[in-house]
Write an enzyme that holds these catalytic residues in place. Sequence first.
Site, PDB file in Angstrom:
ATOM      1  N   LYS A  87       4.727  -0.154  10.383  1.00 54.67           N
ATOM      2  CA  LYS A  87       4.720   1.950  10.191  1.00 54.67           C
ATOM      3  C   LYS A  87       4.166   3.276  10.738  1.00 54.67           C
ATOM      4  CE  LYS A  87       3.468   0.470   4.901  1.00 54.67           C
ATOM      5  NZ  LYS A  87       2.522   0.104   4.238  1.00 54.67           N
TER       6      LYS A  87
ATOM      7  N   GLU B 268       0.802  -1.234  -0.371  1.00 57.56           N
ATOM      8  CA  GLU B 268      -0.098   0.438   0.171  1.00 57.56           C
ATOM      9  C   GLU B 268       1.259   1.116  -0.176  1.00 57.56           C
ATOM     10  OE1 GLU B 268      -2.675   0.023   2.941  1.00 57.56           O
ATOM     11  OE2 GLU B 268      -3.566   2.198   2.579  1.00 57.56           O
TER      12      GLU B 268
ATOM     13  N   ARG C 134       5.293 -13.422   8.994  1.00 53.40           N
ATOM     14  CA  ARG C 134       6.177 -12.033   9.093  1.00 53.40           C
ATOM     15  C   ARG C 134       7.535 -12.027   9.957  1.00 53.40           C
ATOM     16  NH1 ARG C 134       3.239  -8.173   9.579  1.00 53.40           N
ATOM     17  NH2 ARG C 134       3.890  -5.691  10.374  1.00 53.40           N
TER      18      ARG C 134
END
Length: 560
Positions: A279, A38, A269
């Site tokens: 983020k 994104e 992850r």
Amino acid sequence: MSEQSAKAHPAANFIRHLIDADLAAGRHTGIRTRFPPEPNGYLHFGHAKSICLNFGLARDYGGACHLRFDDTNPEKEEQEYVDSIIDAVHWLGWEWGANLFYASNYFQQMYDCAEALIQAGLAYVDSQSAEAMRANRGTLTEAGKNSPYRDRTPAENLELFRRMKAGEFPDGAHVLRAKIDMAAPNINLRDPAIYRIRHAGHHNTGNAWCVYPMYAYAHPIEDAIERITHSICTLEFEDQRPFYDWLLDQLAELGSLQRPLPQQIEFARLNLTYVVLSKRKLIQLVEEKHVNGWDDPRLPTLVGARRRGYTPEGFRKFAEMIGVTKSDSLIDYSVFEECQRDVLNETALRRIAVLDPLKLVIDNYPEGEEEECFAPNHPQQPELGKRAVPFSRELWIERGDFVEVPPKGYFRLFPGNKVRLRYGFVVECTGCDQDAAGNVTAVHCNYFADSKSGTPGADAYKVKGNLHWISARHAYAAEVRLYDRLFKAPNPGAERDFLDDINPDSVKVIPAQLEPALKDAKPEDRFQFERHGYFVADRVDSRPGAPVFNRTVGLKDTWK
Ligand code: ATP
Ligand code: MG
């Protein structure tokens, strides 16, 4: 990276087993993966794992990997992020050819799919308030309650949805929901919202839309439109997989999408010690100026890593080494550093740098005279040749390489001791100068003219110390930044606010003396400074003929 060498030892893992089985069973004839960022932030080390996994699989199986901007969310996304993501994936060494996509280009298809679902009685417009919707969703142990609007007819729903799209309603007035089962044990199947009204401009589609698809709805459709075979994501999406499958299956039945459909596969992850890979936290570090921008060499962003001097090969090696698993784990940062060191050790040319300079005066060397010594560019790769380094009467040595009174086992300079000046002569220390406060300001010695490295007489001298040095008259005085870890706790934020775990000494800027050849270093040239570690010419602050250097990583792990 030759295809051959990569294919020779692809480490087996559960994803490869799955793909092998799919290909063997004829479910697909080839594979197609994607990396779907994104564009709302800069990529970090965690993304590098996902990038190397997806592009690496495509390479190893002779398939394709798409770079797809998952830009279905208006407002938060920016061109700056798109550009930096493209740069970062290229920098890591991957190519996507024509396979660069924007999810927002599928808005019309997504909308058409929604109308198809409505017409098939598989979606309805809900007009409950957000609170009522939340209250009626139920809990993990209690079933949800049907919305009073759930039984609207397809015709009513279609009309309302079209009016939503036409901009007749304010944000939040209605949502479109999939019609599945309010009693499903998996909450994600309790009639999830698939479209919402949002009167907001979008970086790609401008004001064309005021209804936007929800992520859980948009993502599977994006995958199917692009004919992705294996849609690889992190574990937190595991609970979404039933909806992913439900949605694509319905749309394929309705003829809106084609089979074979993509399959979602989840992996753990990347979590790394001494860094934050969220983020939100990275944005906070940048916005509150705890670091100097997104490309600060201390940040675990890929732009930061690049400035720090880390290599793309090192990232790929790291990704290969840690592999993929189904269970979360925390990888020690030193594992990453070791991969970088391995690559740098092989590829970085050796150079000489004095980081804490102290004058060494060779009293019996004629003033004004100079000569050349020859230093190998890479000790394990003689084919890379040698370079000349000037030698003269006054040199720079490391302050730590001289003491007046040696501790036990100290083999470097002290009065009466002999050492070799690496690639040069053997010298014997005669004493030092001091200022009024007793600080050593210069060291004195005499040299042995027949001891020059590489000459027949050199071997006659047996000394234990071997010091690096730079001719003071020829030296290049430069700024060197010694970077250390940004956080002093292995798991920042585990015991208190993550900002309180910031290492106050994560950078030291020093005036260093470098060998003259380093003056010509180009931005991003990497070197091993002998005895010190790996350094890179900073790609932002270097000027032609005036590079400044960043320490990438030391020669050894000093954190253990
Ligand atoms: P957010 O969810 O806040 O948007 P994100 O890090 O998931 O952040 P995306 O741009 O959605 O950002 O991520 C793109 C891809 O990178 C996703 O497929 C995601 O699963 C993967 N990814 C993100 N963080 C990691 C990580 N730490 N390890 C491995 N893959 C990751
Ligand atoms: Mg995400």
